[in-house]
Design an enzyme around this catalytic site. Structure first.
Site, PDB file in Angstrom:
ATOM      1  N   LYS A 173       1.081  -1.219  -0.059  1.00  0.00           N
ATOM      2  CA  LYS A 173       0.119   0.003   0.030  1.00  0.00           C
ATOM      3  C   LYS A 173       0.729   1.277  -0.080  1.00  0.00           C
ATOM      4  CE  LYS A 173      -1.487   2.691   3.039  1.00  0.00           C
ATOM      5  NZ  LYS A 173      -1.414   3.839   2.147  1.00  0.00           N
ATOM      6  N   GLU A 380      10.303  15.212  15.555  1.00  0.00           N
ATOM      7  CA  GLU A 380      10.656  15.085  14.131  1.00  0.00           C
ATOM      8  C   GLU A 380      10.017  16.088  13.235  1.00  0.00           C
ATOM      9  OE1 GLU A 380       9.259  11.641  11.866  1.00  0.00           O
ATOM     10  OE2 GLU A 380      11.292  11.521  11.168  1.00  0.00           O
TER      11      GLU A 380
HETATM   12  P1  NAD Z   1       2.581   8.208   8.045  1.00  0.00           P
HETATM   13  O1  NAD Z   1       2.865   7.474   9.288  1.00  0.00           O
HETATM   14  O2  NAD Z   1       1.455   9.547   8.139  1.00  0.00           O
HETATM   15  O3  NAD Z   1       2.178   7.490   6.738  1.00  0.00           O
HETATM   16  C1  NAD Z   1       2.917   6.256   6.375  1.00  0.00           C
HETATM   17  C2  NAD Z   1       1.999   5.232   5.629  1.00  0.00           C
HETATM   18  O4  NAD Z   1       1.039   4.688   6.495  1.00  0.00           O
HETATM   19  C3  NAD Z   1       1.150   5.864   4.662  1.00  0.00           C
HETATM   20  O5  NAD Z   1       1.210   5.087   3.412  1.00  0.00           O
HETATM   21  C4  NAD Z   1      -0.283   6.142   4.954  1.00  0.00           C
HETATM   22  O6  NAD Z   1      -1.118   6.335   4.220  1.00  0.00           O
HETATM   23  C5  NAD Z   1      -0.304   4.978   6.208  1.00  0.00           C
HETATM   24  N1  NAD Z   1      -1.289   5.154   6.995  1.00  0.00           N
HETATM   25  C6  NAD Z   1      -1.635   6.136   7.727  1.00  0.00           C
HETATM   26  N2  NAD Z   1      -2.478   5.768   8.845  1.00  0.00           N
HETATM   27  C7  NAD Z   1      -2.397   4.523   9.020  1.00  0.00           C
HETATM   28  C8  NAD Z   1      -3.119   3.462   9.653  1.00  0.00           C
HETATM   29  N3  NAD Z   1      -3.920   3.787  11.120  1.00  0.00           N
HETATM   30  N4  NAD Z   1      -3.131   2.271   9.650  1.00  0.00           N
HETATM   31  C9  NAD Z   1      -2.173   1.855   8.596  1.00  0.00           C
HETATM   32  N5  NAD Z   1      -1.498   2.719   7.630  1.00  0.00           N
HETATM   33  C10 NAD Z   1      -1.750   3.804   7.865  1.00  0.00           C
HETATM   34  O7  NAD Z   1       4.088   8.780   7.691  1.00  0.00           O
HETATM   35  P2  NAD Z   1       4.262   9.694   6.519  1.00  0.00           P
HETATM   36  O8  NAD Z   1       4.256  11.168   7.043  1.00  0.00           O
HETATM   37  O9  NAD Z   1       3.551   9.409   5.272  1.00  0.00           O
HETATM   38  O10 NAD Z   1       5.969   9.494   6.159  1.00  0.00           O
HETATM   39  C11 NAD Z   1       6.987  10.230   6.904  1.00  0.00           C
HETATM   40  C12 NAD Z   1       7.540   9.320   8.048  1.00  0.00           C
HETATM   41  O11 NAD Z   1       8.081   8.084   7.693  1.00  0.00           O
HETATM   42  C13 NAD Z   1       8.634  10.043   8.992  1.00  0.00           C
HETATM   43  O12 NAD Z   1       8.125   9.745  10.259  1.00  0.00           O
HETATM   44  C14 NAD Z   1       9.846   9.405   8.618  1.00  0.00           C
HETATM   45  O13 NAD Z   1      10.844   9.426   9.380  1.00  0.00           O
HETATM   46  C15 NAD Z   1       9.339   8.067   8.464  1.00  0.00           C
HETATM   47  N6  NAD Z   1      10.207   7.162   7.662  1.00  0.00           N
HETATM   48  C16 NAD Z   1      11.056   6.204   8.339  1.00  0.00           C
HETATM   49  C17 NAD Z   1      11.917   5.569   7.527  1.00  0.00           C
HETATM   50  C18 NAD Z   1      12.774   4.486   8.137  1.00  0.00           C
HETATM   51  O14 NAD Z   1      13.319   3.574   7.389  1.00  0.00           O
HETATM   52  N7  NAD Z   1      12.927   4.413   9.473  1.00  0.00           N
HETATM   53  C19 NAD Z   1      12.065   5.586   6.234  1.00  0.00           C
HETATM   54  C20 NAD Z   1      11.220   6.480   5.610  1.00  0.00           C
HETATM   55  C21 NAD Z   1      10.411   7.337   6.207  1.00  0.00           C
END
Ligand code: NAD
Length: 484
Positions: A173, A380
């Site tokens: 997804k 963050e």
């Molecule tokens: P997010 O948590 O808002 O969304 C991530 C994904 O989760 C999206 O596909 C979103 O649609 C989905 N999602 C949202 N709510 C959900 C739920 N309740 N259940 C299941 N899926 C759900 O994060 P974001 O803002 O899209 O991404 C940025 C974040 O990702 C930052 O915190 C960044 O540090 C982190 N990140 C971490 C890594 C790593 O390797 N540690 C790599 C890239 C990004």
């Protein structure tokens, strides 16, 4: 490239129209560039069902056969690398050369896990002369992969290829902001894989929630922020589904007086502003020893001010933020810092092209003299905003670096070998780099301590373990072990 065309979900080897569509926005202009299917709970159910049905055929193929399919996938992606990079820049906003690195990373990971497929197995265990004991590594089954918007092609293939190499099937997804790269990858490579083995259903919270709470999912690989990670873990707990979580960071870069300052300045610019500050491993806190504080900032500030900020297709140093929500969030931190009287020591310039007026711009911004307890230095931000924090001793630097909820990466600049070893041992993070860019690549596992996550990705050993479970086998030769 015209991206305003029909985009469809990829389920069970077929492209199917979504029941609803969601606009995809070019972050450089703020204009809608395409509409993509917005997956529903029913779409996720179909995809999980297809992934389950295809499991037995895929997992019974020899590891070498699975690896060979992944090599074919990698070749097709490599042939379309330019197109995929442009697509990523359109939907994500990132500078074109960084999209090219992202796509080439996706190809490399696909080849890497294709090659790894037949090199990971269990062990023979000699626990008795009257038995043959061994361990077998088996796929979990259906892997649900949820990815964010900051590296769409790379994340797609990094997770999918590791899961597929080990005999799992995948429901992926992508984020609703950047669904196009993953859908295009499905269009390019879908027919190389048996139907149902790889499914792509983009969407927002509804489809994400449906996937992570589905009973038919045997393993979750989630990447996103820590608060969503908490919700994912709670959903996974209901089904006792193992979940790897790759979450956020509040990464510190620490500069000691004995560092090569020229390298440290160049490294800090790179580590803070790569991917427009939207990389989980980017530096958000710059800890400078008081003895080099002024000298460092005198060199650092002009470099930040001279960073080019522009539409990703012009390949600047820094592009727009990927979404309006992200732009507002990052800008609110800049506003808070200014309102609280924290001094801005450097700020780059956003583009003055009227065509880009609607883009999601936040200039690279450096605050100095930030209190380690301030919000800027603890939460963050995930944008091109850096907080500079002075320190007086090694112990103080370690305490400040460790004094946040996250533990993803840290960078240390010093020429004192003993100090470097001490820092490596004391920093509570999953990856430390000393005198260089952030640790990464195939050779090293990547993942976090504390609220930065659970589990590791991107290497051989840890990742192959992550996507397999172990079975212990005890085959007795004699009858001696049957007695009570
Ligand atoms: P997010 O948590 O808002 O969304 C991530 C994904 O989760 C999206 O596909 C979103 O649609 C989905 N999602 C949202 N709510 C959900 C739920 N309740 N259940 C299941 N899926 C759900 O994060 P974001 O803002 O899209 O991404 C940025 C974040 O990702 C930052 O915190 C960044 O540090 C982190 N990140 C971490 C890594 C790593 O390797 N540690 C790599 C890239 C990004």
């Amino acid at each position: 490239m015209n991206v305003d065309r029909d985009w469809q979900l990829f389920v069970d080897g077929e492209f199917v129209p979504g029941s609803t569509l969601r606009p995809v926005v070019d972050p450089a202009t703020g204009e809608i560039c395409a509409e993509a299917p917005d997956g529903t709970e029913a779409d996720i159910k179909d995809a999980v069902c297809a992934a389950r049905d295809s499991l037995s055929e895929w997992r019974s193929r020899s590891p070498r056969e699975r690896g060979s399919v992944l090599f074919d996938v990698a070749d097709v992606l490599a042939d379309h690398a330019d197109e995929l990079a442009i697509l990523e820049t359109i939907e994500n906003g990132k500078p074109l050369s960084q999209s090219e690195q992202d796509v080439s990373g996706a190809v490399k990971y696909t080849r890497f896990y294709g090659g790894a497929a037949d090199k990971f197995y269990g062990e023979a265990v000699r626990d008795s002369v009257e038995a043959a004991s061994r361990t077998v590594r088996e796929p979990y089954g259906v892997v649900g992969v949820v990815i964010p918007w900051n590296w769409p092609p790379l994340h797609t293939m990094q997770f999918a290829s590791a899961a597929l190499a080990t005999g799992n099937t995948v429901v992926l997804k992508p984020s609703p902001e950047t669904p196009l790269s993953s859908l295009r990858i499905a269009e390019l490579v879908g027919e190389l894989l048996p139907d149902g083995v790889f499914n792509v259903v983009p969407g927002g919270v509804e489809s994400g929630q449906a996937l992570v709470s589905h009973e038919g999912v045997d393993k979750l690989a989630f990447t996103g922020n820590d608060e969503t990670g908490e919700r994912v873990l709670a959903s996974a707990a209901k089904n006792i589904t193992p979940a790897m979580l790759e979450l956020g960071g509040k990464n510190a870069e620490i500069v000691f007086p004995d560092a090569d300052l020229e390298d440290a300045v160049a490294g800090a610019v790179r580590n803070a502003f790569y991917n427009s500050g939207q990389a989980c491993s980017d530096t958000e806190r710059l800890l400078l020893h008081v003895d080099v504080y002024d000298e460092f900032l005198e060199a650092f500030a002009p470099k930040v001010e001279s960073l080019t900020v522009d539409a990703g297709r012009k390949d600047p140093d820094v592009g727009p933020l990927t979404s309006e929500a992200q732009q507002k969030k990052v800008q609110s931190y800049v506003d808070t810092g200014e309102r609280n009287g924290i001094r801005v020591v450097a700020s780059a310039t956003t583009p003055d092209d009227p065509d880009l007026d609607g883009g999601y711009w936040v200039p690279p911004t450096v605050f100095e003299g930030v209190d380690p307890d301030h919000q800027l230095a603890n939460e963050e931000i995930f944008g091109p905003v850096v907080s500079v924090i002075p320190f007086e001793s090694e112990r103080e630097a370690i305490e400040i670096a460790n004094g946040v909820d996250f533990g993803l990466t840290a960078a240390v600049w010093t020429t004192d070998l003993e100090r470097a070893h001490r820092l490596v041992a004391e920093l509570e993070v999953g990856a430390v780099s000393v005198n260089g860019r952030m640790a990464g690549g195939h050779a090293l596992p990547f993942g976090g301590y504390k609220r930065s996550g659970i589990g590791r990705k991107s290497d051989f050993e840890e990742t192959m373990r992550e996507f397999t479970r172990v079975k212990s086998v005890h085959m007795a030769f004699g009858r001696s072990d049957l007695s009570l």
